[in-house]
Design an enzyme around this catalytic site. Structure first.
Site, mmCIF file in Angstrom:
data_model
loop_
_atom_site.group_PDB
_atom_site.id
_atom_site.type_symbol
_atom_site.label_atom_id
_atom_site.label_comp_id
_atom_site.label_asym_id
_atom_site.label_seq_id
_atom_site.Cartn_x
_atom_site.Cartn_y
_atom_site.Cartn_z
ATOM 1 N N GLU A 79 0.839 -1.193 0.000
ATOM 2 C CA GLU A 79 0.000 0.000 0.000
ATOM 3 C C GLU A 79 0.874 1.244 0.000
ATOM 4 O OE1 GLU A 79 -1.714 -0.805 4.080
ATOM 5 O OE2 GLU A 79 -1.470 1.373 4.085
ATOM 6 N N CYS A 111 -3.651 -3.246 4.475
ATOM 7 C CA CYS A 111 -2.881 -4.354 5.062
ATOM 8 C C CYS A 111 -3.427 -5.727 4.680
ATOM 9 C CB CYS A 111 -2.867 -4.225 6.581
ATOM 10 S SG CYS A 111 -2.164 -2.692 7.131
ATOM 11 N N HIS A 233 -3.297 -9.555 12.588
ATOM 12 C CA HIS A 233 -2.651 -8.370 12.001
ATOM 13 C C HIS A 233 -2.258 -7.433 13.150
ATOM 14 C CE1 HIS A 233 -1.719 -4.782 9.911
ATOM 15 N NE2 HIS A 233 -2.802 -4.136 10.324
HETATM 16 P P1 HMG Z 1 -3.827 7.478 21.085
HETATM 17 O O1 HMG Z 1 -5.212 7.874 20.807
HETATM 18 O O2 HMG Z 1 -2.812 8.561 21.211
HETATM 19 O O3 HMG Z 1 -3.683 6.568 22.350
HETATM 20 O O4 HMG Z 1 -3.286 6.502 19.940
HETATM 21 P P2 HMG Z 1 -4.710 6.205 23.489
HETATM 22 O O5 HMG Z 1 -4.978 7.414 24.307
HETATM 23 O O6 HMG Z 1 -5.864 5.447 22.920
HETATM 24 O O7 HMG Z 1 -3.775 5.226 24.322
HETATM 25 C C1 HMG Z 1 -3.384 3.999 23.780
HETATM 26 C C2 HMG Z 1 -3.327 2.995 24.919
HETATM 27 O O8 HMG Z 1 -2.248 3.356 25.790
HETATM 28 C C3 HMG Z 1 -4.592 2.966 25.789
HETATM 29 O O9 HMG Z 1 -4.778 1.623 26.192
HETATM 30 C C4 HMG Z 1 -4.182 3.809 26.989
HETATM 31 O O10 HMG Z 1 -4.916 3.502 28.174
HETATM 32 C C5 HMG Z 1 -2.733 3.428 27.136
HETATM 33 P P3 HMG Z 1 -6.194 0.904 25.886
HETATM 34 O O11 HMG Z 1 -7.215 1.689 26.578
HETATM 35 O O12 HMG Z 1 -6.353 0.947 24.371
HETATM 36 O O13 HMG Z 1 -5.975 -0.488 26.407
HETATM 37 N N1 HMG Z 1 -1.931 4.448 27.826
HETATM 38 C C6 HMG Z 1 -0.989 4.153 28.742
HETATM 39 N N2 HMG Z 1 -0.572 2.985 29.257
HETATM 40 C C7 HMG Z 1 0.421 3.024 30.182
HETATM 41 N N3 HMG Z 1 1.000 4.167 30.632
HETATM 42 C C8 HMG Z 1 0.593 5.362 30.135
HETATM 43 C C9 HMG Z 1 -0.442 5.386 29.155
HETATM 44 N N4 HMG Z 1 -1.063 6.368 28.463
HETATM 45 C C10 HMG Z 1 -1.970 5.776 27.660
HETATM 46 N N5 HMG Z 1 1.173 6.481 30.573
HETATM 47 C C11 HMG Z 1 -4.004 4.834 18.391
HETATM 48 C C12 HMG Z 1 -3.580 5.120 19.790
HETATM 49 C C13 HMG Z 1 -4.103 3.375 18.082
HETATM 50 C C14 HMG Z 1 -5.337 5.470 18.159
HETATM 51 C C15 HMG Z 1 -2.915 5.439 17.465
HETATM 52 O O14 HMG Z 1 -1.701 4.776 17.619
HETATM 53 C C16 HMG Z 1 -3.289 5.420 16.019
HETATM 54 O O15 HMG Z 1 -4.153 6.169 15.583
HETATM 55 N N6 HMG Z 1 -2.629 4.542 15.198
HETATM 56 C C17 HMG Z 1 -2.847 4.483 13.756
HETATM 57 C C18 HMG Z 1 -4.073 3.670 13.365
HETATM 58 C C19 HMG Z 1 -3.988 2.228 13.808
HETATM 59 O O16 HMG Z 1 -2.924 1.671 13.972
HETATM 60 N N7 HMG Z 1 -5.140 1.566 13.921
HETATM 61 C C20 HMG Z 1 -5.213 0.169 14.282
HETATM 62 C C21 HMG Z 1 -6.386 -0.570 13.648
HETATM 63 S S1 HMG Z 1 -6.514 -0.267 11.901
HETATM 64 C C22 HMG Z 1 -5.338 -1.340 11.198
HETATM 65 O O17 HMG Z 1 -4.868 -2.222 11.821
HETATM 66 C C23 HMG Z 1 -4.972 -1.083 9.756
HETATM 67 C C24 HMG Z 1 -3.648 -0.414 9.538
HETATM 68 O O18 HMG Z 1 -2.589 -1.344 9.767
HETATM 69 C C25 HMG Z 1 -3.578 0.197 8.135
HETATM 70 C C26 HMG Z 1 -3.930 -0.663 6.929
HETATM 71 O O19 HMG Z 1 -4.795 -1.524 6.928
HETATM 72 O O20 HMG Z 1 -3.334 -0.384 5.908
HETATM 73 C C27 HMG Z 1 -3.403 0.740 10.495
#
Ligand code: HMG
Length: 382
Positions: A79, A111, A233
């Site tokens: 991609e 992906c 994944h």
């Molecule tokens: P965010 O919004 O900054 O993070 O980004 P958050 O506030 O949701 O925190 C993440 C986790 O860390 C949470 O845990 C927090 O509690 C924890 P959860 O509630 O999820 O269990 N946390 C902490 N833990 C310990 N100590 C701390 C602390 N602070 C927070 N101090 C997000 C997270 C995934 C949204 C971001 O990384 C993102 O947007 N990533 C890009 C999109 C993505 O990867 N999506 C995944 C599904 S889609 C997919 O898999 C397809 C893809 O590969 C692309 C394709 O298909 O081509 C992406």
């Protein structure tokens, strides 16, 4: 006829950024990265490395393990394509000196694309039992600096040979599949970095998993304990762990999901190849003998297409793997400073005096008149 993976290998960058370093520069608590999303390091890519150079270095490893004369199809899944018309696979075909009587093309669906490529490869072998298909998934994942996705960047290429009587894993015939139009992650033409709605993407990943898994169980008529190990994944490790807990609940620890995430936690998201990097990590690191065991695999590509499928591990799988080489390739990577990471992010053109090496002998020398000029250190031709 059994059809599946006869050889499998990966390549990633020789350089990585420690997420502790990223956290310090972004003013984020490092625990958010290492505990919250489950990532410790991410591969970062110098100007001379791209999805093609990575793909060549992974593909060389599997082509060595097979009768290359029998490869009559090469499918490149990506991609992060570098051209809207020409297939990236044609460069791989050239550098591997595959025969000209070979059908080469790229496939795209975020992906999910490498899973789509495996489906096509399997059908090709079904119709041509003596054929071998080279499938490569190669991606370098970039989000904008400072965004919530930044810590989940990464990249790698996984190459596999699909054939009859596979020595690593037979791909079973039943699967659960689910497509729905969701704007959770996309990369418009002319954008180097992906755009995304992180929360929506995580929600849709888990929703699609539930639907695919139910369909898979209905079609296969299996029970949960018939799945011996599982890979999901892994855009970041915590996502795959959540997926594993959603499906297996208290049985989670018995499915060896954590063994499948060792490489991803050091490399980051590699999109098309991420699921298959999980499979290599599982096969390399799981202490149990997996011969004859069923591995469940969940593929998710934003946008979105998802599939739950499975494979039966072959008796000879350990003879086909290189766990020590894989571990040392990761251990021997060089940690870069945050400043070097920023330099890589600025997409500098490759130049002769850059000291950074590529994962294999092939490197991008320059881009001239929009043409990508590659060189092979070993052969010195472009
Ligand atoms: P965010 O919004 O900054 O993070 O980004 P958050 O506030 O949701 O925190 C993440 C986790 O860390 C949470 O845990 C927090 O509690 C924890 P959860 O509630 O999820 O269990 N946390 C902490 N833990 C310990 N100590 C701390 C602390 N602070 C927070 N101090 C997000 C997270 C995934 C949204 C971001 O990384 C993102 O947007 N990533 C890009 C999109 C993505 O990867 N999506 C995944 C599904 S889609 C997919 O898999 C397809 C893809 O590969 C692309 C394709 O298909 O081509 C992406």
């Amino acid at each position: 006829m059994k059809i599946g993976l006869d050889a499998i290998a990966f390549s990633t960058s020789k350089y990585f950024l420690k997420l502790s370093e990223l956290a310090a520069h972004r003013g984020v608590d490092y625990a958010k990265y290492c505990v919250g999303i489950g990532q410790k390091e991410m591969s970062v890519f110098p100007p001379k490395e791209d999805i093609i150079t990575l793909a060549v270095s992974a593909a060389e490893k599997v082509v060595k393990q097979t009768d290359a004369e029998k490869i009559d199809m090469l499918i490149f899944a990506t991609e992060s394509s570098v051209d809207l018309s020409k297939s990236a696979g044609i460069y791989v075909h050239r550098f591997l000196k595959l025969k000209n009587e070979c059908c080469v093309f790229d496939v795209k669906q975020a992906c999910y694309s490498m899973t789509a490529a495996l489906r096509i490869a399997k059908n090709h072998v079904q119709c041509n039992p003596h054929s071998k298909v080279l499938v490569v998934g190669s991606d370098i994942v970039k989000y904008s600096p400072g965004s919530s996705g930044e810590a989940t960047q990464g990249g790698s290429a996984v190459a596999a040979i699909v054939s009859a009587d596979p020595r690593i894993m037979e791909i079973e015939n039943f699967s659960g599949i689910y497509t729905s139009d969701v704007m959770d992650f996309w990369r418009p033409i002319n954008c180097n970095e992906a755009l995304f709605d992180g929360k929506l993407s995580a929600y849709n990943y888990l929703k699609s998993l539930g639907i695919c898994f139910d369909q898979y169980m209905q079609k296969s008529r299996l029970t949960l304990h018939k799945i011996d190990a599982a890979c999901f994944h892994a855009p970041f490790c915590k996502m795959a762990q959540k997926a594993g807990r959603q499906i297996f609940a208290e049985e989670y620890a018995h499915k060896n999901v954590d063994d499948s995430l060792i490489y991803n936690s050091l490399i980051g998201n590699s999109c098309s190849s991420s699921l298959f990097l999980c499979l290599i990590s599982l096969l390399d690191n799981c202490a149990k003998n997996l011969s004859g065991k069923r591995v469940g695999l969940f593929s998710y590509g934003s946008g979105s297409v998802a599939e739950y499928f499975s494979g039966i591990i072959s008796d000879s799988y350990r003879d086909m793997l290189t766990p020590r080489e894989n571990a040392s390739a990761l251990k021997n990577r060089e940690a870069v400073s945050f400043e070097t990471y920023e330099y890589f992010c600025s997409n500098p053109a490759p130049t002769l005096n850059q000291k950074y090496e590529t994962s294999g002998a092939v490197y991008l020398e320059k881009i001239e008149n929009y043409q990508r000029i590659y060189k092979n250190l070993e052969e010195n031709f472009s």
